[in-house]
Design a protein around this motif. Sequence first.
Motif, PDB file in Angstrom:
ATOM      1  N   HIS A   1      45.086  40.587  43.306  1.00 39.05           N
ATOM      2  CA  HIS A   1      45.779  41.445  43.923  1.00 39.05           C
ATOM      3  C   HIS A   1      46.866  42.110  44.317  1.00 39.05           C
ATOM      4  O   HIS A   1      47.083  42.942  44.778  1.00 39.05           O
ATOM      5  CB  HIS A   1      46.394  39.440  44.688  1.00 39.05           C
ATOM      6  N   GLY A   2      47.320  41.945  42.668  1.00 38.11           N
ATOM      7  CA  GLY A   2      48.584  42.463  42.324  1.00 38.11           C
ATOM      8  C   GLY A   2      47.871  44.338  42.209  1.00 38.11           C
ATOM      9  O   GLY A   2      48.699  45.092  42.536  1.00 38.11           O
ATOM     10  N   VAL A   3      46.648  43.968  41.709  1.00 40.63           N
ATOM     11  CA  VAL A   3      46.490  45.822  41.356  1.00 40.63           C
ATOM     12  C   VAL A   3      45.646  46.097  42.590  1.00 40.63           C
ATOM     13  O   VAL A   3      46.164  46.982  42.554  1.00 40.63           O
ATOM     14  CB  VAL A   3      44.968  45.256  40.658  1.00 40.63           C
ATOM     15  N   LEU A   4      45.122  45.298  43.704  1.00 39.71           N
ATOM     16  CA  LEU A   4      44.585  46.185  44.582  1.00 39.71           C
ATOM     17  C   LEU A   4      45.452  46.411  45.999  1.00 39.71           C
ATOM     18  O   LEU A   4      45.162  47.073  46.411  1.00 39.71           O
ATOM     19  CB  LEU A   4      43.456  44.633  45.439  1.00 39.71           C
ATOM     20  N   ALA A   5      46.936  45.545  45.366  1.00 40.41           N
ATOM     21  CA  ALA A   5      48.301  46.039  46.376  1.00 40.41           C
ATOM     22  C   ALA A   5      49.129  47.350  46.223  1.00 40.41           C
ATOM     23  O   ALA A   5      50.105  47.605  46.895  1.00 40.41           O
ATOM     24  CB  ALA A   5      48.903  45.051  46.641  1.00 40.41           C
ATOM     25  N   GLY A   6      48.473  47.742  44.806  1.00 33.91           N
ATOM     26  CA  GLY A   6      48.676  49.078  44.082  1.00 33.91           C
ATOM     27  C   GLY A   6      50.097  48.392  43.514  1.00 33.91           C
ATOM     28  O   GLY A   6      51.404  48.861  42.663  1.00 33.91           O
ATOM     29  N   GLU A   7      50.045  46.747  43.224  1.00 38.16           N
ATOM     30  CA  GLU A   7      51.910  46.039  42.236  1.00 38.16           C
ATOM     31  C   GLU A   7      51.874  46.567  40.875  1.00 38.16           C
ATOM     32  O   GLU A   7      52.405  46.432  40.355  1.00 38.16           O
ATOM     33  CB  GLU A   7      52.032  45.003  42.740  1.00 38.16           C
ATOM     34  N   ARG A   8      50.967  46.537  40.098  1.00 44.13           N
ATOM     35  CA  ARG A   8      50.456  46.662  38.706  1.00 44.13           C
ATOM     36  C   ARG A   8      49.163  46.943  38.793  1.00 44.13           C
ATOM     37  O   ARG A   8      48.790  47.610  39.437  1.00 44.13           O
ATOM     38  CB  ARG A   8      50.283  44.760  38.089  1.00 44.13           C
ATOM     39  N   ASP A   9      49.784  48.160  36.772  1.00 44.13           N
ATOM     40  CA  ASP A   9      48.768  48.351  36.675  1.00 44.13           C
ATOM     41  C   ASP A   9      47.058  47.774  36.425  1.00 44.13           C
ATOM     42  O   ASP A   9      47.519  46.483  35.807  1.00 44.13           O
ATOM     43  CB  ASP A   9      48.902  49.758  35.445  1.00 44.13           C
ATOM     44  N   CYS A  10      46.482  48.559  36.910  1.00 44.90           N
ATOM     45  CA  CYS A  10      44.560  47.683  36.378  1.00 44.90           C
ATOM     46  C   CYS A  10      44.421  48.621  34.805  1.00 44.90           C
ATOM     47  O   CYS A  10      44.175  49.396  34.963  1.00 44.90           O
ATOM     48  CB  CYS A  10      43.642  49.073  37.364  1.00 44.90           C
ATOM     49  N   THR A  11      44.077  47.800  34.117  1.00 39.49           N
ATOM     50  CA  THR A  11      43.659  47.171  32.674  1.00 39.49           C
ATOM     51  C   THR A  11      42.133  47.645  32.512  1.00 39.49           C
ATOM     52  O   THR A  11      41.540  47.665  34.374  1.00 39.49           O
ATOM     53  CB  THR A  11      43.437  46.474  32.010  1.00 39.49           C
ATOM     54  N   GLU A  12      41.483  48.491  31.821  1.00 36.91           N
ATOM     55  CA  GLU A  12      40.154  48.647  31.795  1.00 36.91           C
ATOM     56  C   GLU A  12      39.211  47.281  31.663  1.00 36.91           C
ATOM     57  O   GLU A  12      38.096  46.875  32.215  1.00 36.91           O
ATOM     58  CB  GLU A  12      39.742  49.050  30.209  1.00 36.91           C
TER      59      GLU A  12
END
Length: 242
Positions: A160-171
């Motif tokens: 949720h945080g990744v898709l919302a742009g609130e946290r970085d996406c790890t590999e």
Amino acid sequence: MGRLNSALAERDKEVRTLAQWLRGLRERSGLTYSQMAHKTAGFTQPVSLATLSRADEGRTVPTWPVTEAYTRACGGSVRTAERLWLRADANRPGRRTGKRLPGPPPAPGAGRALRYVTERSELLLAMRRLRLRAGSPSLRELETRAVRAAVSHLPRSTLHGVLAGERDCTERVLVEFVRACGAGPAEEAEWIAALHRTRTAPPPDIRRQLADAHAEIHRLRHALDHRPSPALPDAPRCAVED
């Protein structure tokens, strides 16, 4: 025939919804297409008057850069535009449909668009688009698909945080996400490469500053190459003694 007509109706509905939303934006902004085109001249990708006028006709799905530029020029919500565009693009002509086998639905290849991803926002858009094409599974469903040895490798809170742009996406999160959406090993490599490009490419504002700096250097070099040669001073006269 009934299924075909239903699919066509759904496609036309999503395209019309996007077009009507765009027209509503322009009407509320009070801008003409010419004024909108002038405003996009300051964007990363300027859009012509003719392209903007076709974007809200509802005949075809405009590209995402055009949709985004149209929305920004009129002061609309880019997030709403993205949601409407994703739905319209997912139903545009040329998409293959068919019966799904048990398990995660098959996802389309990464394609050319993914190869040109260089910014974090572009990667997030590609991820949301992949999820939509996979049937819009819930975060809980994606979490379940990533369960191995009774442990999920894709917690829905993290996703949720990744898709919302609130946290970085790890590999690791990215790989688990594309797998849960049905991507194969070849597509995984494309996604990982895109993620690495978002980390090495300078931010947009830095790129604009670099472009301005290069333009200024070019201007100075041109001015130096074409400056008039300085006049040579007259040779000093020697006094002649009688």
